[in-house]
Design an enzyme around this catalytic site. Structure first.
Site, short mmCIF file in Angstrom:
data_model
loop_
_atom_site.label_atom_id
_atom_site.label_comp_id
_atom_site.label_asym_id
_atom_site.label_seq_id
_atom_site.Cartn_x
_atom_site.Cartn_y
_atom_site.Cartn_z
N SER A 1 -5.42 4.88 6.42
CA SER A 1 -5.31 5.96 5.44
C SER A 1 -4.41 7.10 5.89
O SER A 1 -4.41 8.16 5.30
CB SER A 1 -6.71 6.49 5.10
OG SER A 1 -7.43 6.68 6.29
N CYS B 1 10.46 12.96 -20.40
CA CYS B 1 9.22 13.48 -19.77
C CYS B 1 9.50 13.94 -18.34
O CYS B 1 9.03 14.97 -17.91
CB CYS B 1 8.15 12.41 -19.74
SG CYS B 1 7.62 11.83 -21.35
N LYS C 1 -14.31 10.31 3.58
CA LYS C 1 -13.57 11.55 3.34
C LYS C 1 -13.81 12.12 1.95
O LYS C 1 -13.63 13.31 1.73
CB LYS C 1 -12.09 11.30 3.54
CG LYS C 1 -11.71 11.19 5.00
CD LYS C 1 -10.23 11.23 5.18
CE LYS C 1 -9.85 11.18 6.65
NZ LYS C 1 -8.42 11.07 6.87
N ILE D 1 -3.60 0.14 9.83
CA ILE D 1 -2.99 1.45 9.51
C ILE D 1 -3.54 1.84 8.14
O ILE D 1 -2.91 1.66 7.11
CB ILE D 1 -1.45 1.35 9.51
CG1 ILE D 1 -0.94 0.57 10.73
CG2 ILE D 1 -0.84 2.74 9.43
CD1 ILE D 1 -1.22 1.21 12.07
N ALA E 1 -0.29 10.59 -0.82
CA ALA E 1 0.97 11.26 -0.47
C ALA E 1 0.77 12.61 0.22
O ALA E 1 1.50 13.56 -0.03
CB ALA E 1 1.85 11.41 -1.70
N HIS F 1 -0.42 14.66 6.51
CA HIS F 1 -1.58 15.22 7.20
C HIS F 1 -1.19 15.91 8.51
O HIS F 1 -0.24 15.48 9.17
CB HIS F 1 -2.57 14.10 7.56
CG HIS F 1 -3.17 13.38 6.39
ND1 HIS F 1 -4.05 13.98 5.53
CD2 HIS F 1 -3.02 12.11 5.96
CE1 HIS F 1 -4.43 13.10 4.61
NE2 HIS F 1 -3.81 11.96 4.84
N THR G 1 0.83 -1.21 0.00
CA THR G 1 0.00 0.00 0.00
C THR G 1 0.87 1.26 0.00
O THR G 1 0.47 2.30 -0.52
CB THR G 1 -0.93 -0.04 1.23
OG1 THR G 1 -1.80 -1.16 1.08
CG2 THR G 1 -1.77 1.21 1.35
C1 LIG Z 1 -5.74 5.30 -1.77
C2 LIG Z 1 -4.92 5.56 -0.53
C3 LIG Z 1 -4.60 6.87 -0.20
C4 LIG Z 1 -3.83 7.12 0.95
N1 LIG Z 1 -3.43 8.39 1.21
C5 LIG Z 1 -2.62 8.64 2.25
C6 LIG Z 1 -2.14 9.94 2.49
O1 LIG Z 1 -2.41 10.86 1.73
N2 LIG Z 1 -1.36 10.17 3.58
C7 LIG Z 1 -1.03 9.17 4.45
O2 LIG Z 1 -0.37 9.44 5.44
N3 LIG Z 1 -1.45 7.90 4.23
C8 LIG Z 1 -2.22 7.61 3.15
N4 LIG Z 1 -2.64 6.34 2.91
C9 LIG Z 1 -2.32 5.30 3.87
C10 LIG Z 1 -0.92 4.77 3.73
O3 LIG Z 1 -0.57 4.56 2.37
C11 LIG Z 1 -0.87 3.45 4.50
O4 LIG Z 1 -1.37 3.66 5.80
C12 LIG Z 1 0.54 2.92 4.61
O5 LIG Z 1 1.14 2.83 3.34
C13 LIG Z 1 0.52 1.57 5.28
O6 LIG Z 1 1.85 1.12 5.35
P1 LIG Z 1 2.16 -0.30 5.93
O7 LIG Z 1 3.64 -0.38 6.03
O8 LIG Z 1 1.35 -0.55 7.14
O9 LIG Z 1 1.59 -1.33 4.85
P2 LIG Z 1 2.19 -1.82 3.38
O10 LIG Z 1 2.81 -0.68 2.71
O11 LIG Z 1 1.09 -2.52 2.75
O12 LIG Z 1 3.34 -2.79 3.85
C14 LIG Z 1 3.09 -4.08 4.32
C15 LIG Z 1 4.17 -4.99 3.79
O13 LIG Z 1 4.02 -6.27 4.39
C16 LIG Z 1 4.42 -7.22 3.45
N5 LIG Z 1 3.85 -8.51 3.82
C17 LIG Z 1 2.54 -8.84 3.87
N6 LIG Z 1 2.40 -10.12 4.24
C18 LIG Z 1 3.63 -10.61 4.43
C19 LIG Z 1 4.13 -11.88 4.82
N7 LIG Z 1 3.31 -12.93 5.08
N8 LIG Z 1 5.47 -12.06 4.91
C20 LIG Z 1 6.32 -11.02 4.66
N9 LIG Z 1 5.88 -9.79 4.28
C21 LIG Z 1 4.56 -9.59 4.17
C22 LIG Z 1 3.90 -6.69 2.13
O14 LIG Z 1 4.61 -7.23 1.03
C23 LIG Z 1 4.09 -5.19 2.29
O15 LIG Z 1 5.28 -4.72 1.69
C24 LIG Z 1 -3.42 6.04 1.78
C25 LIG Z 1 -3.75 4.74 1.43
C26 LIG Z 1 -4.48 4.50 0.27
C27 LIG Z 1 -4.77 3.09 -0.12
#
Ligand SMILES: Cc1cc2nc3c(=O)[nH]c(=O)nc-3n(C[C@H](O)[C@H](O)[C@H](O)COP(=O)(O)OP(=O)(O)OC[C@H]3O[C@@H](n4cnc5c(N)ncnc54)[C@H](O)[C@@H]3O)c2cc1C
Length: 473
Positions: free
Chosen positions: A355, A420, A268, A353, A65, A68, A59
């Site tokens: 948005s 680009c 939102k 975690i 991006a 906030h 994600t």
């Molecule tokens: C459309 C959208 C808009 C958003 N806009 C914003 C914003 O403007 N500002 C903001 O602050 N946040 C925003 N967010 C939220 C933010 O992107 C997420 O909260 C954040 O990226 C979550 O990070 P994470 O590390 O928890 O998850 P991820 O980035 O999903 O990382 C989890 C990782 O775990 C790994 N994994 C999963 N299962 C396993 C396993 N069994 N073994 C080993 N590895 C594994 C995956 O490969 C992945 O790399 C947005 C989200 C979305 C979808």
């Protein structure tokens, strides 16, 4: 500096099976990478592992991006606190490491009397969240500041500290600093099973067993599955898809601020926001799904975005579209993070975690560090990490192709490969030999912007691929 970064083959005995890590973080998204960086400040043997071939490949690579302020969070929630603290921490860290941030500010635009009437309540909520700089502006000032807004805007709540940030450089900076400070990074390393006893955990991974005393589950969309491997049944992740449209850099002049809707019962809503790359984003949708791999765009989703976009900035719809993409929020049915420590298990679950995780990442990492101590981790006092400077991908800052001094010292920075996005040979060369190099063309794009512009690699694709493959071992 010894760097341990592995991507294939069984983990060697000193990487897991025989030598026990003090802490292992599962998931190298922005949250896991920030946590690994926080752990790297301590004298610990730490591993950061991910099922994907790159950091930030879940994600974390596909969001809006926005850095906030947390003005609209649920007052008193854990998310509200960590977003507020994360905003401060990440703003300072970005300034220190060269992660591009632009403080463009946000305007929550009211399009009808009901929304206009909601603005004072939103301002009061911002105050309760400790954010005191918001103010309500009338239709006249709004139109002056955003002349391309569609007809009918009645006023807005201004939130001057909402900013845009580079979503790709942020996790890369965290992971780079962690790895340089001794954290082992194992990619293509999927956790498939967990055996836990009082001494810790043996993870069954796609690359063999890995032993660790303490475990942090930062697996994003799959955090619920890892949690179940530890015997819990506390939350279920339901992906909430957000589709987005990226408009060409020529559209950038249409909008000065992040234009937010007034939130309603449906969430939102859809925004128009600048990016640090000089584009405009329109999105995201909010679709409840049950497929954690459904990151495709749909005709219906894009139609809905265009319809909403036409109301906000009608001229936007005449502009060229550069790309579309979608990300999946890790929703869990609870309007707050699901971060929980289990002292008996020496385990911390970092779920839900949804948005705001990019913004809150550094604060989540600090919070998790405190919880790890509560599970018995003896970490000692933190130390300063050696300084880090990341390559700049931001349009508002000096990029290599515009730096006469840099080009004079090294002509590779004057040789444009991707026209680009004006990405130079020097930048691609640097990315390929960086501490954490890319393992795919998409990974290279996230490090340089190469192939990310209006032609999407039509012109430079072959050259970029040749450089990428030529530098592969
Ligand atoms: C459309 C959208 C808009 C958003 N806009 C914003 C914003 O403007 N500002 C903001 O602050 N946040 C925003 N967010 C939220 C933010 O992107 C997420 O909260 C954040 O990226 C979550 O990070 P994470 O590390 O928890 O998850 P991820 O980035 O999903 O990382 C989890 C990782 O775990 C790994 N994994 C999963 N299962 C396993 C396993 N069994 N073994 C080993 N590895 C594994 C995956 O490969 C992945 O790399 C947005 C989200 C979305 C979808």
């Amino acid at each position: 500096m010894t760097v341990t970064l592995t991507t294939a083959g069984p983990l060697t005995p000193d990487q897991g099976a025989e030598h026990t890590y003090d802490v292992t973080v599962v998931g190298a998204g922005v949250v896991g990478a920030a946590t690994a960086r926080e752990l790297a400040r301590h004298d610990l043997r730490t591993a950061l592992i991910d099922a994907a071939d790159d950091i930030g490949n879940g994600t974390s690579k596909a969001n809006t991006a926005i850095l906030h302020t947390g003005f609209d969070a649920v007052p008193g929630s854990l998310e509200a606190r960590l977003v507020r603290e994360g905003h401060e921490l990440l703003s300072a860290y970005a300034a220190e490491t060269g992660i591009p941030v632009e403080r463009v500010g946000a305007l929550l635009v009211a399009w009808d009397e009901e929304q206009l009437a909601a603005l004072p309540g939103l301002r009061a909520k911002a105050e309760r969240n400790g954010y005191h700089a918001s103010r309500i502006i009338g239709a006249g000032e709004l139109r002056e500041r955003e002349p391309h807004l569609g007809p009918g805007a009645l006023g807005a709540l201004e939130v001057p500290d909402e900013s845009v940030i580079c979503p790709w450089t942020t996790p890369l900076a965290f992971a780079t600093q962690a790895v340089r400070a001794g954290v082992h990074l194992h990619l293509n390393c999927r956790v498939e099973g967990v055996d836990s006893d009082s001494g810790g955990h043996v993870l069954t991974t796609s690359r063999g067993p890995l032993r660790t005393r303490h475990l942090v589950n930062a697996a994003g969309l799959h955090a619920d599955e890892i949690d179940r491997l530890l015997g819990h049944d506390v939350f279920t992740v339901t992906p909430r898809r957000g589709q987005l449209i990226v408009f060409d850099t020529l559209a950038r002049g249409l909008v000065g601020h992040i234009l937010l809707p007034v939130p309603g019962p449906a969430g939102k809503g859809v925004l128009v926001a600048p990016t640090v790359f000089g584009n405009l984003l329109l999105g995201p949708t909010a679709e409840e799904l049950d497929d954690k791999t459904a990151t495709g765009s749909t005709a219906e989703g894009l139609r809905l975005l265009r319809e909403k976009g036409r109301r906000i900035v009608p001229a936007l719809l005449d502009e060229e579209v550069t790309a579309v993409y979608a990300g999946l929020r890790a929703a869990t049915g609870q309007e707050d993070y699901r971060i929980q420590e289990y002292p008996g298990l020496r385990y911390v679950a970092v779920g839900g975690i949804r948005s705001t995780g990019l913004t809150a990442s550094m604060a989540i990492a600090r919070h998790v560090m405190g919880l790890l101590r509560a599970t018995g981790l003896e970490a000692g006092e933190p130390r300063e990490l050696p300084p880090l400077t990341m390559p700049n991908l931001g349009e508002a800052f000096l990029r290599p192709y515009r730096s006469a001094g840099l080009i004079a010292r090294d002509p590779a920075y004057g040789t444009i490969v991707c026209h680009c996005e004006q990405v130079t040979l020097g930048e691609i060369r640097d990315a390929l030999s960086a501490t954490i190099p890319p393992h795919s063309l998409d990974g290279l794009r996230r490090r340089t912007r190469a192939r990310g512009g209006r032609c999407q690699g039509f012109h430079c694709g072959a050259d970029v691929r040749a450089l990428f493959e030529g530098d592969r071992p």
